[in-house]
Write an enzyme that holds these catalytic residues in place. Structure first.
Site, PDB file in Angstrom:
ATOM      1  N   HIS A  63      89.495 -32.580   4.510  1.00 40.69           N
ATOM      2  CA  HIS A  63      88.152 -32.020   4.326  1.00 40.69           C
ATOM      3  C   HIS A  63      87.715 -32.088   2.863  1.00 40.69           C
ATOM      4  O   HIS A  63      86.803 -31.367   2.474  1.00 40.69           O
ATOM      5  CB  HIS A  63      88.130 -30.564   4.812  1.00 40.69           C
ATOM      6  CG  HIS A  63      88.344 -30.441   6.293  1.00 40.69           C
ATOM      7  ND1 HIS A  63      88.990 -29.372   6.887  1.00 40.69           N
ATOM      8  CD2 HIS A  63      88.012 -31.267   7.316  1.00 40.69           C
ATOM      9  CE1 HIS A  63      89.028 -29.539   8.190  1.00 40.69           C
ATOM     10  NE2 HIS A  63      88.456 -30.684   8.479  1.00 40.69           N
ATOM     11  N   HIS A  64      88.387 -32.918   2.067  1.00 39.10           N
ATOM     12  CA  HIS A  64      88.001 -32.957   0.642  1.00 39.10           C
ATOM     13  C   HIS A  64      86.583 -33.492   0.485  1.00 39.10           C
ATOM     14  O   HIS A  64      85.933 -33.236  -0.514  1.00 39.10           O
ATOM     15  CB  HIS A  64      88.997 -33.791  -0.184  1.00 39.10           C
ATOM     16  CG  HIS A  64      88.835 -35.268  -0.029  1.00 39.10           C
ATOM     17  ND1 HIS A  64      89.226 -35.948   1.106  1.00 39.10           N
ATOM     18  CD2 HIS A  64      88.309 -36.213  -0.850  1.00 39.10           C
ATOM     19  CE1 HIS A  64      88.946 -37.228   0.966  1.00 39.10           C
ATOM     20  NE2 HIS A  64      88.399 -37.419  -0.223  1.00 39.10           N
ATOM     21  N   LYS A  69      85.359 -38.551   9.183  1.00 40.58           N
ATOM     22  CA  LYS A  69      84.886 -39.733   9.904  1.00 40.58           C
ATOM     23  C   LYS A  69      86.055 -40.511  10.465  1.00 40.58           C
ATOM     24  O   LYS A  69      87.071 -40.686   9.790  1.00 40.58           O
ATOM     25  CB  LYS A  69      84.112 -40.617   8.902  1.00 40.58           C
ATOM     26  CG  LYS A  69      83.434 -41.791   9.489  1.00 40.58           C
ATOM     27  CD  LYS A  69      81.963 -41.499   9.702  1.00 40.58           C
ATOM     28  CE  LYS A  69      81.266 -42.574  10.499  1.00 40.58           C
ATOM     29  NZ  LYS A  69      81.724 -42.687  11.883  1.00 40.58           N
ATOM     30  N   LYS A  93      91.387 -44.921   3.534  1.00 36.04           N
ATOM     31  CA  LYS A  93      90.471 -46.058   3.702  1.00 36.04           C
ATOM     32  C   LYS A  93      89.106 -45.737   3.096  1.00 36.04           C
ATOM     33  O   LYS A  93      88.535 -46.523   2.352  1.00 36.04           O
ATOM     34  CB  LYS A  93      90.334 -46.316   5.205  1.00 36.04           C
ATOM     35  CG  LYS A  93      89.807 -47.642   5.586  1.00 36.04           C
ATOM     36  CD  LYS A  93      89.742 -47.771   7.099  1.00 36.04           C
ATOM     37  CE  LYS A  93      91.113 -47.695   7.760  1.00 36.04           C
ATOM     38  NZ  LYS A  93      91.043 -47.931   9.200  1.00 36.04           N
ATOM     39  N   ASP A  98      85.130 -46.350  -1.366  1.00 39.91           N
ATOM     40  CA  ASP A  98      84.115 -45.426  -1.909  1.00 39.91           C
ATOM     41  C   ASP A  98      83.072 -45.013  -0.872  1.00 39.91           C
ATOM     42  O   ASP A  98      81.861 -45.072  -1.127  1.00 39.91           O
ATOM     43  CB  ASP A  98      83.422 -46.044  -3.137  1.00 39.91           C
ATOM     44  CG  ASP A  98      84.391 -46.235  -4.286  1.00 39.91           C
ATOM     45  OD1 ASP A  98      85.221 -45.334  -4.508  1.00 39.91           O
ATOM     46  OD2 ASP A  98      84.338 -47.289  -4.937  1.00 39.91           O
ATOM     47  N   LYS A 105      90.228 -38.896  13.323  1.00 36.92           N
ATOM     48  CA  LYS A 105      90.426 -39.847  14.431  1.00 36.92           C
ATOM     49  C   LYS A 105      90.504 -39.072  15.726  1.00 36.92           C
ATOM     50  O   LYS A 105      90.977 -37.933  15.751  1.00 36.92           O
ATOM     51  CB  LYS A 105      91.737 -40.620  14.244  1.00 36.92           C
ATOM     52  CG  LYS A 105      91.761 -41.945  14.951  1.00 36.92           C
ATOM     53  CD  LYS A 105      90.958 -42.963  14.174  1.00 36.92           C
ATOM     54  CE  LYS A 105      90.979 -44.335  14.776  1.00 36.92           C
ATOM     55  NZ  LYS A 105      90.426 -45.320  13.836  1.00 36.92           N
ATOM     56  N   SER A 361      79.417 -47.984   9.161  1.00 31.62           N
ATOM     57  CA  SER A 361      79.144 -46.683   9.794  1.00 31.62           C
ATOM     58  C   SER A 361      78.491 -45.741   8.783  1.00 31.62           C
ATOM     59  O   SER A 361      77.599 -44.964   9.130  1.00 31.62           O
ATOM     60  CB  SER A 361      80.441 -46.053  10.292  1.00 31.62           C
ATOM     61  OG  SER A 361      80.770 -46.552  11.569  1.00 31.62           O
TER      62      SER A 361
HETATM   63  P1  NAD Z   1      89.341 -53.554  21.172  1.00 33.35           P
HETATM   64  O1  NAD Z   1      89.700 -52.637  22.274  1.00 33.35           O
HETATM   65  O2  NAD Z   1      87.935 -54.051  21.067  1.00 33.35           O
HETATM   66  O3  NAD Z   1      90.276 -54.846  21.163  1.00 33.35           O
HETATM   67  C1  NAD Z   1      91.661 -54.834  21.159  1.00 33.35           C
HETATM   68  C2  NAD Z   1      92.135 -56.117  21.833  1.00 33.35           C
HETATM   69  O4  NAD Z   1      93.553 -56.236  21.681  1.00 33.35           O
HETATM   70  C3  NAD Z   1      91.819 -56.125  23.321  1.00 33.35           C
HETATM   71  O5  NAD Z   1      91.175 -57.345  23.649  1.00 33.35           O
HETATM   72  C4  NAD Z   1      93.201 -56.026  23.974  1.00 33.35           C
HETATM   73  O6  NAD Z   1      93.278 -56.652  25.222  1.00 33.35           O
HETATM   74  C5  NAD Z   1      94.069 -56.702  22.934  1.00 33.35           C
HETATM   75  N1  NAD Z   1      95.489 -56.366  23.042  1.00 33.35           N
HETATM   76  C6  NAD Z   1      96.043 -55.200  23.415  1.00 33.35           C
HETATM   77  N2  NAD Z   1      97.383 -55.267  23.368  1.00 33.35           N
HETATM   78  C7  NAD Z   1      97.679 -56.503  22.955  1.00 33.35           C
HETATM   79  C8  NAD Z   1      98.898 -57.201  22.716  1.00 33.35           C
HETATM   80  N3  NAD Z   1     100.082 -56.599  22.887  1.00 33.35           N
HETATM   81  N4  NAD Z   1      98.843 -58.494  22.302  1.00 33.35           N
HETATM   82  C9  NAD Z   1      97.646 -59.101  22.117  1.00 33.35           C
HETATM   83  N5  NAD Z   1      96.457 -58.486  22.333  1.00 33.35           N
HETATM   84  C10 NAD Z   1      96.470 -57.213  22.743  1.00 33.35           C
HETATM   85  O7  NAD Z   1      89.785 -52.782  19.842  1.00 33.35           O
HETATM   86  P2  NAD Z   1      89.252 -53.018  18.367  1.00 33.35           P
HETATM   87  O8  NAD Z   1      88.132 -52.084  18.132  1.00 33.35           O
HETATM   88  O9  NAD Z   1      89.105 -54.467  18.121  1.00 33.35           O
HETATM   89  O10 NAD Z   1      90.499 -52.444  17.535  1.00 33.35           O
HETATM   90  C11 NAD Z   1      91.645 -53.233  17.256  1.00 33.35           C
HETATM   91  C12 NAD Z   1      92.393 -52.625  16.074  1.00 33.35           C
HETATM   92  O11 NAD Z   1      91.496 -52.543  14.949  1.00 33.35           O
HETATM   93  C13 NAD Z   1      92.898 -51.203  16.292  1.00 33.35           C
HETATM   94  O12 NAD Z   1      94.103 -51.038  15.570  1.00 33.35           O
HETATM   95  C14 NAD Z   1      91.810 -50.347  15.674  1.00 33.35           C
HETATM   96  O13 NAD Z   1      92.280 -49.067  15.283  1.00 33.35           O
HETATM   97  C15 NAD Z   1      91.444 -51.198  14.480  1.00 33.35           C
HETATM   98  N6  NAD Z   1      90.114 -50.916  13.934  1.00 33.35           N
HETATM   99  C16 NAD Z   1      88.992 -51.014  14.694  1.00 33.35           C
HETATM  100  C17 NAD Z   1      87.752 -50.757  14.123  1.00 33.35           C
HETATM  101  C18 NAD Z   1      86.455 -50.925  14.874  1.00 33.35           C
HETATM  102  O14 NAD Z   1      85.385 -50.849  14.241  1.00 33.35           O
HETATM  103  N7  NAD Z   1      86.467 -51.186  16.158  1.00 33.35           N
HETATM  104  C19 NAD Z   1      87.663 -50.361  12.778  1.00 33.35           C
HETATM  105  C20 NAD Z   1      88.835 -50.282  12.013  1.00 33.35           C
HETATM  106  C21 NAD Z   1      90.050 -50.563  12.609  1.00 33.35           C
END
Ligand code: NAD
Length: 470
Positions: A63-64, A69, A93, A98, A105, A361
């Protein structure tokens, strides 16, 4: 499976970096600890009439800065440990790029593929209602976003539920980001994380001495890339890298992986998957039935973009990539990290590399609070000014521009241009900041540790300004 939990792994990375700073130990504990976690469960009546109990969490790590988010994840892997680890990463992150938020989460322990649209809507609305009840959501409190297994559709259910419970609240649209544009979203948010990954990788690959140390040429053209996970982040990262001339030699999804040393056409693979239900069997590519083996393919750049804990002490020795670009959160375990670094691999860490999502975002949140689309006030004014300038050039030089040239030269920025430009600026300058920290330590530390130090210093400054800590 890694022997340590995800949260323990994140904490170890924090501790390694914190030990290199000279901040007060009490202050470091304050920065490290998770401020609040909310666990709840609720019943879901499924379409067939059966009842199921759904488990869910929301963690606010720091909460700093307010609001906090972080995304909401729908996955069977969701647990308190995972949500806390991901909230923790969000804090660092935001500091690295910044963005003025604390980290948070959320997660719902379901496999979204096994639920109908109607059931997912019920789950999302009830999840939101529970957050409202405990004051774990709101434009100035805690602002969720999409993550693994969720997207604009879920965000629109969240904003609609929040709106119905907060009638008359002027800024209620800013309670969540990643919304569809018609619901107060911002152009460019869907692609933002993948585009940010692209900018980050491009920046890392542009430093001649860093590339020379890996035996690589600077630039993206011709770099051989493997991407794990073709969801929101992986697909867009792959798309922008391919457009910049990188060659996609391997693509992995949960059903299997495909390999083609001469390159795969991303759009054709996606179309093939849409038609057949699988990436396997793509013409001209070799199938890899055990998807995880794609991580071990010969390539320059490996982009894990699915889930955490994919590169472990068990397979790290077999990873051949010279650069691991962490698009997913926590894809490399602490022990695997050490193995890759020992081999001279450049790891572009998640805390920096996937921050494009939260950056855009932030732009969406600011847009919602200002109730004004970026570019609306200035676009036509800028266009007219450019036209006057071009008229003057024509008069002075005697050269007449074609209509096409005039339209191109006098084009003013719209919302999407401004978002992408703000994202590029953020990712480029944050990379330089992290690299500068590493250089301050005579290049004796890796980029992950440098990113953590960068975040810790910025958060420490916030607390020091409060006068609570030395
Ligand atoms: P998503 O659900 O859109 O896509 C994830 C994909 O990975 C899916 O197509 C799924 O079928 C596939 N998958 C699952 N297990 C798998 C495996 N063992 N091998 C290969 N493919 C596999 O999710 P996303 O939003 O793209 O998020 C992916 C990663 O990115 C997560 O770690 C998430 O925390 C991170 N992330 C997402 C965002 C965002 O804006 N969506 C932002 C920052 C970080």
């Amino acid at each position: 499976m890694p022997s340590q939990s995800f949260l323990e792994q994140v904490s170890r990375s924090f501790d390694r970096a914190a030990a290199l700073t000279d901040h007060d130990p009490g202050l470091l504990t304050q920065i490290r600890n998770c401020n609040s976690v909310y666990y709840f469960s609720f019943p879901l009546k499924r379409d067939d009439g059966s009842l199921e109990t759904i488990e869910a969490w929301r963690a606010e790590h720091s909460h700093h800065k307010m609001p906090t988010k972080g995304g909401i994840r729908y996955s069977t892997h969701v647990s308190e440990d995972e949500v806390m680890a991901l909230a923790t990463l969000m804090t660092y992150k935001c500091a690295i790029v910044d963005v003025p938020f604390g980290g948070a989460k959320g997660g719902v322990k379901i496999d979204p593929r096994k639920y109908s649209r109607n059931e997912l809507e019920k789950v999302t609305r009830r999840y939101t209602f529970e957050l409202v009840k405990k004051n774990f959501i709101g434009p100035g409190v805690d602002v969720p976003a999409p993550d693994y297994g969720t997207g604009p559709r879920e965000m629109s259910w969240i904003v609609d539920t929040y709106n119905s419970l907060s009638a008359g609240e002027l800024n209620s649209t800013a309670c969540v980001t990643g919304k569809p544009v018609a619901q107060g979203g911002i152009r460019g948010r869907t692609e933002a994380t993948g585009r940010g990954v692209f900018f980050g990788v491009r920046e890392a690959c542009s430093v001649p001495e860093d590339m020379a140390a890996l035996g690589l040429e600077p630039g993206l053209a011709g770099k051989r890339v493997v991407v794990q996970g073709l969801g929101n982040v992986g697909y867009h990262a792959a798309l922008f890298l391919q457009e910049a001339g990188a060659v996609l030699v391997g693509l992995a999804e949960y059903e299997g992986a495909i390999h083609a040393p001469d390159g795969l056409d991303l759009q054709a693979v996606v179309a093939h998957r849409r038609d057949t239900g699988s990436i396997l069997g793509f013409p001209g590519a070799t199938d890899i039935v055990d998807s995880s083996q794609a991580l071990e393919l010969d390539c320059d750049l490996l982009i894990p973009a699915a889930l955490e804990g994919q590169i472990t002490a068990e397979n790290a020795d077999r990873i051949r990539a010279k650069i691991v670009a962490e698009a997913a959160n926590g894809p490399t375990t602490f022990d695997a990290d050490a193995i890759l670094l020992k081999r001279g691999c450049l790891i572009i860490p998640d805390t920096y590399l996937n921050a494009g999502g939260v950056t855009v975002s932030y732009f969406e949140w600011v847009k919602n609070l200002s109730h004004l689309r970026f570019g609306r006030m200035s676009k036509r004014f800028d266009q007219a000014a450019y036209r006057r300038l071009l008229d003057a050039v024509e008069k002075i030089t005697g050269r007449e521009f074609t209509e096409r040239e005039l339209a191109g030269f006098s084009r003013a920025a719209d919302e999407e241009d401004l978002v992408n430009s703000g994202l590029e600026e953020t990712m480029v300058s944050a990379y330089q900041q992290v690299r500068d920290v590493r250089q301050r330590y005579d290049n004796e530390i890796d980029l992950r540790t440098a990113a953590f130090i960068n975040a810790i210093d910025k958060i420490a400054l916030c607390y020091q300004d409060l006068g609570i800590f030395p």
